[in-house]
Design a protein around this motif. Sequence first.
Motif, PDB file in Angstrom:
ATOM      1  N   HIS A  29      -2.909 -23.597 -32.979  1.00 50.33           N
ATOM      2  CA  HIS A  29      -2.729 -23.513 -34.430  1.00 50.33           C
ATOM      3  C   HIS A  29      -1.255 -23.438 -34.801  1.00 50.33           C
ATOM      4  O   HIS A  29      -0.819 -24.055 -35.778  1.00 50.33           O
ATOM      5  N   ARG A  30      -0.470 -22.721 -34.022  1.00 48.06           N
ATOM      6  CA  ARG A  30       0.959 -22.613 -34.325  1.00 48.06           C
ATOM      7  C   ARG A  30       1.672 -23.949 -34.175  1.00 48.06           C
ATOM      8  O   ARG A  30       2.741 -24.161 -34.748  1.00 48.06           O
TER       9      ARG A  30
ATOM     10  N   ARG B 272      -3.814 -12.833 -35.283  1.00 46.36           N
ATOM     11  CA  ARG B 272      -2.618 -12.433 -34.532  1.00 46.36           C
ATOM     12  C   ARG B 272      -1.987 -11.249 -35.256  1.00 46.36           C
ATOM     13  O   ARG B 272      -1.852 -11.262 -36.482  1.00 46.36           O
TER      14      ARG B 272
ATOM     15  N   HIS C 283      -1.951 -12.042 -39.149  1.00 43.61           N
ATOM     16  CA  HIS C 283      -1.996 -13.455 -39.544  1.00 43.61           C
ATOM     17  C   HIS C 283      -3.304 -14.014 -38.991  1.00 43.61           C
ATOM     18  O   HIS C 283      -3.530 -13.982 -37.777  1.00 43.61           O
TER      19      HIS C 283
ATOM     20  N   THR D 270      -5.306 -21.652 -41.795  1.00 42.83           N
ATOM     21  CA  THR D 270      -4.907 -20.286 -42.120  1.00 42.83           C
ATOM     22  C   THR D 270      -5.686 -19.784 -43.333  1.00 42.83           C
ATOM     23  O   THR D 270      -5.925 -20.542 -44.279  1.00 42.83           O
TER      24      THR D 270
ATOM     25  N   TYR E  64       5.190 -14.847 -27.364  1.00 39.88           N
ATOM     26  CA  TYR E  64       5.655 -14.921 -28.748  1.00 39.88           C
ATOM     27  C   TYR E  64       7.142 -14.598 -28.744  1.00 39.88           C
ATOM     28  O   TYR E  64       7.771 -14.462 -27.683  1.00 39.88           O
TER      29      TYR E  64
ATOM     30  N   ASP F 272      -2.275 -24.928 -43.537  1.00 40.82           N
ATOM     31  CA  ASP F 272      -1.966 -23.552 -43.892  1.00 40.82           C
ATOM     32  C   ASP F 272      -2.929 -23.046 -44.955  1.00 40.82           C
ATOM     33  O   ASP F 272      -3.856 -23.755 -45.374  1.00 40.82           O
TER      34      ASP F 272
ATOM     35  N   ARG G 294      -5.429 -29.216 -38.819  1.00 39.90           N
ATOM     36  CA  ARG G 294      -4.670 -27.975 -38.940  1.00 39.90           C
ATOM     37  C   ARG G 294      -3.983 -27.939 -40.300  1.00 39.90           C
ATOM     38  O   ARG G 294      -3.431 -28.941 -40.746  1.00 39.90           O
TER      39      ARG G 294
ATOM     40  N   ASP H 213      -4.857 -19.840 -30.776  1.00 44.23           N
ATOM     41  CA  ASP H 213      -3.686 -19.370 -31.522  1.00 44.23           C
ATOM     42  C   ASP H 213      -2.475 -20.254 -31.246  1.00 44.23           C
ATOM     43  O   ASP H 213      -1.750 -20.642 -32.175  1.00 44.23           O
ATOM     44  N   LYS H 214      -2.247 -20.595 -29.989  1.00 45.69           N
ATOM     45  CA  LYS H 214      -1.102 -21.437 -29.638  1.00 45.69           C
ATOM     46  C   LYS H 214      -1.243 -22.825 -30.251  1.00 45.69           C
ATOM     47  O   LYS H 214      -0.270 -23.402 -30.751  1.00 45.69           O
TER      48      LYS H 214
END
Length: 468
Positions: free
Chosen positions: A356-357, A314, A336, A248, A272, A226, A224, A353-354
């Motif tokens: 990646h965050r 997202r 994003h 990202t 979120y 950015d 992972r 998505d979760k």
Amino acid sequence: MQFKHAPAAVSAVFDDPNLVSAAGLVPMLRLARSAGLDELARERLSVPTDKGANAGAKVMALVAGMLAGADSIDDMNLLRHGGMGRLFDRTYAPSTLGSFLREFRFGHVRQLDAVASRVFANLAVDAPLLRAGDGERVMVDLDDTIIEVHGYQKQGAGFGYSGVRGLNALLATASTTSSAPVILAQRLRQGKTGSPKGAARIVGDALATLRRTRAATGARPLLRADSAFYGHATVGTAIKAGADVSVTVRMDPAVKAAIATIPDDAWEMIEYTDAIRDETTGQLISKAEVAEVPFTAFRSRKKAEQVAGRLVVRRIPDLNPRQVEQPTLFDVYRHHAFFTTTAKEVMDTVAADKTHRGHAIIEQVHADLKAGPLAHLPSGVFTANSAWLVIAVIAFNLTRAAGLVADRAGRLARATTATIRRTLIHVPARLARSARRITLHLPEAWPWQTAFDRLFTATHAPPPTVTT
């Protein structure tokens, strides 16, 4: 809490040669030695002999100082008080350790990188640093941070993307759902260095260290990062090493065109900020939504270097659109997006998505190091500071291992370095010697006595018997 005695009835005298302020260094250095730190440093470091003699002992001394809270060369003096000389051999003066670090060149730093990698692999044998269930992924996070410096005598210092004068530290960490992050690889760079420079090498080193730990769970690790690391060199290195990526992406024309193809009915609400769940229907009500579209990264490169995957997007309402003259006719969103090579059967859109965050967990490691050894970079010599970073990483991983050995099922297993230092290392003790044995008399009713006893017993266990 109040004083029991009048101020005049209390005095302070520094006169006891049998007291130590950090008795927890005894099991910590035993743990480091069992991981082969001194032996590996002695065998692999080729620092010039005049200043680099006894390299293993000097690296151990630097690690011990950092474990006890040193964030500068002068702080290494804390190894030379009271009864420390009775517990440990070669408690070097700070000037000796500083001269040793200043002898490092880039090749010596790379040798120390190899030592750190092998020490981590050995620690993983004694402590489950990366606990993972069957099929669970190990998350490898990549990010850099600026370590602020002052003055003009620091080699390599400069103003980078943060606008702060400093040096750039690039780290790769690994974690699982049940394991706190540990550091797999590190590199100190000039302050003005762009984030992606040298990132591919770090990714290769980190995944090689991960393989060396034998932490395989049957699932590919997930890298992972950015958008600064969205490039073919970094992504391609991770894929060649057997990992998936979740990186990202920048909002370039190709990404914007892909987002425009997502149909309106494909967006799905996610948990979120400010999300709530309807008590009657149980339906999630959120302003954030996710969707995905197939995407091929690096399409400007030749066919063999293009990477197929998914673009997960997202979107949230833009509450401050640029068109301020009149209200917009349609909702305006901010997007994003990130690129991932994980199959949808393995991780659906919401889960991707979760996951990646969760990359933000690496910021905890940055904060931990800056609250300890990286509060300062002690030397004006760049390579000395590079070696200091590697030794700080070794100390960090040692505290992770110690927390697991001492309290595997409790909070110390995920505690910060400051907590480990306060509970297991900064334990005062009085030394008593009898029949060639040293006894550490520790404070009565120490709140973390059970954890300390568990760590002490594990590191002082007799070697296993060898059957012939």
